[in-house]
Design a protein around this motif. Structure first.
Motif, PDB file in Angstrom:
ATOM      1  N   THR A 396       6.580 -39.372 -16.862  1.00 28.56           N
ATOM      2  CA  THR A 396       5.916 -38.811 -18.048  1.00 28.56           C
ATOM      3  C   THR A 396       5.641 -37.321 -17.843  1.00 28.56           C
ATOM      4  OG1 THR A 396       3.715 -39.304 -17.198  1.00 28.56           O
ATOM      5  CG2 THR A 396       4.769 -41.001 -18.555  1.00 28.56           C
ATOM      6  N   ASP A 399       2.385 -36.760 -15.935  1.00 26.35           N
ATOM      7  CA  ASP A 399       2.540 -36.922 -14.481  1.00 26.35           C
ATOM      8  C   ASP A 399       3.248 -35.706 -13.900  1.00 26.35           C
ATOM      9  OD1 ASP A 399       3.065 -40.546 -14.111  1.00 26.35           O
ATOM     10  OD2 ASP A 399       1.253 -39.304 -14.252  1.00 26.35           O
ATOM     11  N   PHE A 400       4.254 -35.235 -14.575  1.00 24.98           N
ATOM     12  CA  PHE A 400       4.970 -34.056 -14.089  1.00 24.98           C
ATOM     13  C   PHE A 400       4.025 -32.857 -14.004  1.00 24.98           C
ATOM     14  CE2 PHE A 400       8.243 -31.112 -13.258  1.00 24.98           C
ATOM     15  CZ  PHE A 400       7.903 -29.974 -13.952  1.00 24.98           C
ATOM     16  N   GLU A 402       0.895 -32.739 -13.613  1.00 32.42           N
ATOM     17  CA  GLU A 402      -0.038 -32.863 -12.476  1.00 32.42           C
ATOM     18  C   GLU A 402       0.579 -32.282 -11.219  1.00 32.42           C
ATOM     19  OE1 GLU A 402      -1.883 -37.203 -13.053  1.00 32.42           O
ATOM     20  OE2 GLU A 402      -2.160 -36.328 -11.059  1.00 32.42           O
TER      21      GLU A 402
END
Lengths: 407, 185
Positions: A396, A399-400, A402
């Motif tokens: 996602t 998530d990337f 982060e």
């Protein structure tokens, strides 16, 4: 549309540049990184450009100028507005200290090669207008654009040339989405009121028509949309209703006459009130609710949509639209905003992974703070490529992000 | 640049501090990803290592608490589910704290006074023998109704700044692979 923002010395934003090209931009970063400062700086510059009484002391510092440049397109023309301000103090023994704002403003138009033609430049009370031999003097506390738009004839070349820029900057708005202020108790109601006195609405409407300022009240805006019962109200009900977000099935407006007993020997007092009634989806009763008892999340969605449809802002600077919303509703709301916002540009700060996962990587700007200084950047070419690989494997965007956000 | 995976954000933040201290380099570049539990880490870890590699990481650390299970089994699980499934060939250190990472902090619990000035805990000789070190740490901090109390999500990485690394290395064999990996020994 805003294209480029340059900010210097505005709180933690010492030297920041943000480039943008689309209708939606989302600022992502940890708490305290400076996202709100960025939005405040843009709002401050727009208020400096358009308020007849400007120069908010809250932000100004002694001796060190805040500088903000807003580059934007309005009605197919490209402009750059710049403002610089600070205050200086003067102390003479035996006399009160005096404080004076030192102001510079300027507006240029840009051609396709980014060559700038000066429209006006201003230093303190003196305004130099391109093509005019004599400078114009305005009040130290006044902004050039609205002042000259008021003083000069409507067919004046300067007024014609700057009209679209003034409108763009005047309708650039900041929405912190904090709790709505309680309105004056003397008005007979507050922001969550069931019954809005006709006189209160009439007073608001007069103020709005004369100044263009609708004030902070979402309820009065909504009432106006309901009374006008035009396209915007239909769109609002459609978006909120069962075929849209599924939050509010109906919004009903009813004028009500209320008779109150007066003192003995005098006539009853009759007052007309506007009654605004909401029927939430899945409500278990036949009658509706007043605005104030809708859930926090529902009110938040209503507020955002009312502002979008009523204000016709050139740019909406929105803080954390996801607060109070379920993740699923956040996704739907952003989808609705993306679909319905144009020509309004949205610049949003967010912490929500649900919101981030509706975006493309180029719609994101990373905001981080280092040694007390805010930095903003877009994803590098390498990061964009890495994002594409990651998301191709069902990763996602949140998530990337982060993984690329600074600590 | 290092890429660190862990079962929680608190674990990776703490590991980040440890790695920098072991390397004696506060500016060491480290990317980290903490998950919501071991299942998510095992499911998504390989993809994350590939992302770290794409972003320039060349050394990986994966931390998986043993939680009472056999550490060797845990290690093999990480190697099978994450390391081998990643397409990156960069070196990867799998660290398996006995029970939980908090055991490393218990090895020098006296340093908690740096964070909570009124708390002066007694030393713990064999931290890896404590069954639930996280719970133990938080329970110790609640003694005498003391406030503020230890919250692992915030205080683990704070403690890691003050920990005597030699004490941890001596008392907790499970941290030694991390030292060896970072120091290249």
């Amino acid at each position: 549309m805003l294209r480029r923002v340059e900010i210097k010395n505005f709180r933690s934003c010492k030297d920041v540049v943000i480039e943008m090209s689309g209708g939606l931009l989302v600022l992502v970063g940890k708490n305290g990184a400076g996202k709100t400062n960025l939005l405040n700086a843009i709002d401050w510059a727009a208020r400096c450009a358009t308020s007849l009484i400007a120069w908010d002391f809250e932000y100004l510092r002694s001796g060190e100028p805040i500088e903000v440049k807003l580059q934007f397109t309005a009605e197919s023309k490209r402009f750059e507005y710049s403002v610089s301000a600070y205050y200086e103090t003067r102390v003479v023994p035996g006399e009160p200290m005096t404080v004076r704002t030192v102001v510079q403003e300027g507006l240029v138009d840009l051609d396709q090669l980014e060559n700038a033609s000066i429209i006006f430049s201003r230093r303190d009370e003196v305004v130099i207008i391109a093509g005019r031999a004599e400078p114009v003097k305005i009040g130290q506390q006044s902004s050039v654009l609205p002042t000259l738009a008021t003083l000069l004839p409507t067919d004046d070349e300067f007024v014609i040339r700057t009209r679209s820029a003034l409108h763009f900057l005047d309708t650039l708005r900041y929405y912190p989405l904090e709790d709505e202020p309680k309105l004056n108790a003397e008005e007979g109601y507050n922001a969550s009121g069931l019954l809005i006195p006709r006189d209160a609405y009439a007073k608001w409407l007069t103020q709005y028509k004369s100044s263009g300022d609708a004030g902070p009240s979402v309820l009065l805006r909504l009432l106006h949309l309901a009374i006008m019962n035009g396209d915007e109200f239909s769109i609002l009900k459609s978006i909120l209703g069962q075929n849209g977000l599924g939050l509010v099935d109906a919004i009903t407006h009813t004028p009500i006459e209320v008779r109150r007993g007066a003192r003995p020997g005098t006539q009853d007092i009759s007052e007309v009130y506007h009654f605004l009634d909401f029927t939430p989806t899945n409500a278990q009763r036949d009658f509706g609710f007043r605005y104030g008892v809708l859930s926090l999340g529902t009110r938040r969605v209503v507020r955002i949509l009312v502002h979008l449809l009523f204000d016709h802002s050139s740019v909406m600077l929105i803080e954390q639209p996801e607060d109070g919303l379920h993740q699923g509703m956040t996704k739907k709301l952003i989808g609705m905003l993306k679909a319905n916002a144009e020509p309004t540009q949205l610049i949003i700060s967010s912490h929500s992974s649900a919101l981030l996962n509706t975006l493309t990587p180029d719609e994101v700007r990373l905001v981080f703070i280092s040694d007390g200084v805010t930095h903003v950047r877009s994803l590098s070419a390498r990061e964009l490529e890495a994002a594409a690989h990651f998301m191709n494997k069902d990763g996602t965007l949140s998530d990337f992000l982060e993984s690329v956000q600074e600590e | 640049m290092y890429g660190i995976l862990g079962e929680s954000q608190s674990d990776v933040n703490t590991l980040r501090v440890f790695v920098r201290r072991i390397a004696d380099n506060d500016l060491l570049s480290i990317k980290a990803k903490g998950y919501e539990g071991c299942a998510e880490m095992l499911r998504k870890g390989a993809r994350q290592l590939d992302l770290f590699a794409d972003l320039g990481c060349s050394r990986f650390i994966v931390c998986y608490d043993s939680d009472g299970a056999d550490p060797a089994t845990r290690r093999k699980k990480v190697e099978d589910e994450i390391v081998k499934k990643s397409s990156s060939a960069h070196p990867c250190c799998v660290v398996v704290p006995v029970q939980e990472l908090e055991a490393w902090l218990l090895a020098d619990i006296e340093c908690a006074t740096n964070i909570f000035s009124s708390w002066k805990p007694a030393p713990i000789l064999n931290p890896e023998a404590i069954p639930s070190p996280k719970e133990h740490l938080e329970k110790l901090s609640r003694a005498n109704n003391r406030r503020p109390r230890y919250a692992h999500s915030t205080h683990n990485e704070r403690m890691a700044k003050y920990i005597d690394l030699q004490k941890v290395h001596q008392a907790c064999p499970s941290i030694r692979p991390l030292f060896q990996f970072v120091l290249g020994t």
